[in-house]
Each structure stands twice: as structure tokens, then as C-alpha cells.
Design a protein around this motif. Structure first.
Motif: not given
Ligand SMILES: Cc1ncc(COP(=O)(O)O)c(C=O)c1O
Length: 386
Positions: A65, A93, A142
Motif C-alpha cells: 500500500t 484502496r 486481486t
Molecule cells: C492489487 C493489490 N494492491 C495493493 C495491495 C496492498 O498491499 P499490502 O497489503 O502489502 O499493503 C494488495 C494486497 O493484497 C493487492 O493485491
């Protein structure tokens, strides 16, 4: 029956290969020492071919993130207009980060489970009738297991207005897809350590072209830990601005060696082989696939059990009886879908375990025999690749 080897099939974190675990457990070295400089220099370079980048890849000690956030704070000024494509939980996000810092955020909604339609998106940009600084999209969303057509998107975007920065979140597919910043018209490509790069969680990666690098130095938005200029300056001295996760940097180098041994093209082909075989197996189990073939991710597959009870039975029994962990849905797909992650050091035969366990569970749950049905389909497809 006891299963001694648990199988982690979530779309991150993924199983960490022994060679990487071993590397991460080497004795600590000072992060301001020549020992670390040698490790860092190797790591920055090692990731270039994986990201298809001309420049060394930046490594941040923070979760994925942070790279999403950094890609906004270092490209967009406070009054700039930015566009976020939202097709699932991770598009959300991006949206949440954007709305935390910026007032002029435009959202292009895509139905969850579908890929972005590029001409529709360009029409949307035109309809905004304003100067856009940057466009943000996932590569693999995801939460829905969709792989967006980022190269088509990048080229269409540049044809529309080549001053727009195109930022791609590749957290859940980099390491398993053939990507190239220049070829695919991407300015910034970000990722994290715990997915197809098969490290433990804790590192974020930022690949960028020269135009983006220049922009990082011009943007005035306040930022401190995520000021990419600090990372660039340190990187030129084979270092990091803040204490890095030395162990995971070593893991990056161990990862690169594994990829070199297998050949990156073979790594990518293995992910696609598993995707195609698993999809046929799930169809044989009469489990609906959420995503159409042409937009299915090579790293994660989402399917819809017939009922909520069936969904819970599959997820719980896989875990309790077979020691296999898969993931549920996110957002409004929670309780609707299940997701099988298949990225990193996963062999076609690892996936055969979940396919055969599903045969047994569905035979029990539906009171109808599936034994041999899905593995036959799986093997028919996978044999062409192995
Ligand atoms: C496409 C995508 N973006 C961002 C993230 C966020 O990553 P993190 O959980 O390592 O902060 C994820 C986590 O699953 C993700 O799959």
C-alpha cells in the motif's frame, strides 16, 4: 488423515521457497556498511527485468500500500486532477488514498469481475473535459482475479494525451506476467514482496521511467517517508534513506537467482499453464468462474460455489481436513466467491492437490461423484505445458 505440509494458496502471502527463507536468515549486517551496499546494489538491479524497467527499481521497507500512496504523492500536486479506475477492493484502496490527499479525484467504475473497457474509459476521460495529471489502475485486481489489459490501456491513454502519467498497481501479478514499462506505455509500476515475488511481506517496489523520475523532483505535495526523491538519492549510493529490512533485501537476491535458474519466460508460462488447467478443472466441478477467459489472471482464480453453505463447506473443510488455505471474497463479494492463489513457487502438481480435495468435498456435499473428473481435465490441459 493428517496432512503434514500445509498448502498456502491465498493470493498473497504465498509460500516462501527454502532458498529465500535461508537467505533471509543470514547473520545481520549494518545497513550503513559496505556489506549492505553490495546486497542493495544487487537487489536494485535484480528486479529490473521482472518489472521490465530501464532504471533500477526502488525498494521501500513497507507493505504494498505504501507504493500505491507514494505513486500519488510523488506525481500529483495538491490541486491536480487524477483518475482512478475502480474494479474491486484494491481500486477502492487507490480511491481512498486519493481522496485522503486530493480534492479533484475522478472515479471510473468497472463492474467487479470485469476488465476495463478501454474505449469506454477514453470516452470517460474526454467527458471530464479537464487536464488530467495521472491515471491509476490495477494490473491484476486481486479481489476479483481480473487481469486488466494494461498495455492496451497505456497506449490508448498516451494516444489521447501523452502528458498523462499512467500508474499501474502490479502488487498481485508482477513476477508472473510479461511486462515492460516502455513497450506497455507505463510510467510507474508498483508492487509488493509477498505475492508472485514470493518473499515474506514487508517490501514495496517502485519501477519508473525517466519522465516519472523527473516529475518526482518537481511535485510539491508534502510527504516524508514516502518521498521517492530520498530513495532515488540513496539508491545512487547503493543505500536506503531509512533502515531497510536487510533480511528481505537478501531475499530479493535469492529470488532473482531462482528466477534466473528457471528462466523468467518459463516462470510466466508456468503461471499461465496453472491458470488454464485450474479453470478447466473448476468447470468440471460445476463451479462458475467469476472472470471470462480473456481477462483471467495467471496468479489468482475466483469461482462461485452454488450456495453459501457450499462455499463455507469448501473453505472450512479445505483448511481443517486438507490443510489447504484459500481466500474468500472481499467487499460485496465476501460470502459470494472463493479465490485460489497460484503464484510464486507453485508447481502444477501443488494445484492438483486442491483440485483433488475439491473433488472429494463436492462429492460429499452434493452427494454426487466428482472423483477423477476435475483432475482429468486439469491433467489434459497441463500436460501440454510440462
Ligand atoms: C492489487 C493489490 N494492491 C495493493 C495491495 C496492498 O498491499 P499490502 O497489503 O502489502 O499493503 C494488495 C494486497 O493484497 C493487492 O493485491
Amino acid at each position: 488423515m493428517k496432512y503434514y505440509h500445509p498448502l498456502l494458496l491465498t493470493p498473497g502471502p504465498t509460500p516462501v521457497p527454502e532458498q529465500i527463507l535461508h537467505a533471509t536468515q543470514s547473520p545481520m549486517v549494518g545497513h550503513r556498511s559496505s556489506d549492505f551496499e553490495a546486497i542493495a546494489e544487487e537487489a536494485f538491479r535484480a528486479l529490473k527485468p521482472i518489472f521490465g524497467a530501464q532504471n533500477d527499481v526502488m525498494i521501500l521497507t513497507s507493505s504494498g500500500t505504501s507504493s500505491l500512496e507514494a505513486s500519488m504523492l510523488n506525481l500529483a500536486n495538491p490541486d491536480d486532477e487524477i483518475v482512478v479506475i475502480v474494479s474491486g477492493a484494491f481500486g477502492n484502496r487507490f480511491k481512498q488514498i486519493a481522496e485522503t490527499y486530493y480534492n479533484n479525484v475522478h472515479i471510473f467504475e468497472v463492474e467487479w469481475g470485469k476488465a476495463v473497457n478501454v474505449p469506454d474509459f477514453i470516452d470517460f476521460l474526454k467527458s471530464l473535459n479537464t487536464n488530467i495529471t495521472a491515471v491509476y489502475s490495477q494490473y491484476c485486481e486481486t479481489s476479483t482475479a481480473v487481469l486488466h489489459p494494461v498495455s492496451e490501456l497505456g497506449h490508448a491513454l498516451k494516444a489521447y494525451d501523452d502528458t498523462i502519467y499512467f500508474v499501474v498497481d502490479g502488487v498481485s501479478c508482477i513476477g508472473a506476467v510479461d511486462v515492460d514499462l516502455q513497450r506497455d506505455a507505463i510510467d510507474v509500476l508498483i508492487s509488493g514482496s509477498q505475492k508472485a515475488i514470493m518473499l515474506p511481506p514487508g517490501l514495496a517496489f517502485v519501477a519508473y521511467n525517466d519522465r516519472a523520475k523527473q516529475r518526482f523532483s518537481e511535485v510539491t505535495t508534502p510527504r516524508f517517508y514516502l518521498d521517492l526523491n530520498k530513495y532515488l538519492k540513496s539508491q545512487s549510493e547503493n543505500s536506503t534513506p531509512f533502515t531497510p529490512n536487510v533480511s528481505l533485501f537478501r531475499g530479493v537476491n535469492a529470488y532473482a537467482k531462482l528466477v534466473e535458474e528457471e528462466g523468467f519466460n518459463n516462470v510466466v508460462a508456468r503461471h499461465y499453464a496453472i491458470r488454464d488447467s485450474l479453470r478447466e478443472a473448476l468447470k468440471a466441478l460445476e463451479l462458475d468462474l467469476l472472470v471470462k477467459d480473456e481477462h483471467a489472471s495467471p496468479t489468482v482464480t475466483a469461482f462461485t460455489p452454488k450456495t453459501k453453505d457450499e462455499l463455507n463447506f469448501i473453505k472450512n473443510e479445505l483448511k481443517n481436513r486438507f490443510a489447504i488455505t484459500i481466500a474468500g471474497g472481499q467487499g460485496h463479494l465476501k460470502g459470494e466467491i472463493l479465490r485460489i492463489g497460484h503464484m510464486g513457487q507453485i508447481s502444477p502438481f501443488d494445484i492438483l492437490q486442491v483440485v483433488s480435495a475439491l473433488e472429494i468435498l463436492l462429492t460429499e456435499f452434493r452427494n454426487e461423484s466428482y472423483v477423477g473428473k476435475a483432475i482429468t481435465k486439469y491433467m489434459e490441459v497441463v500436460k501440454a505445458y510440462v
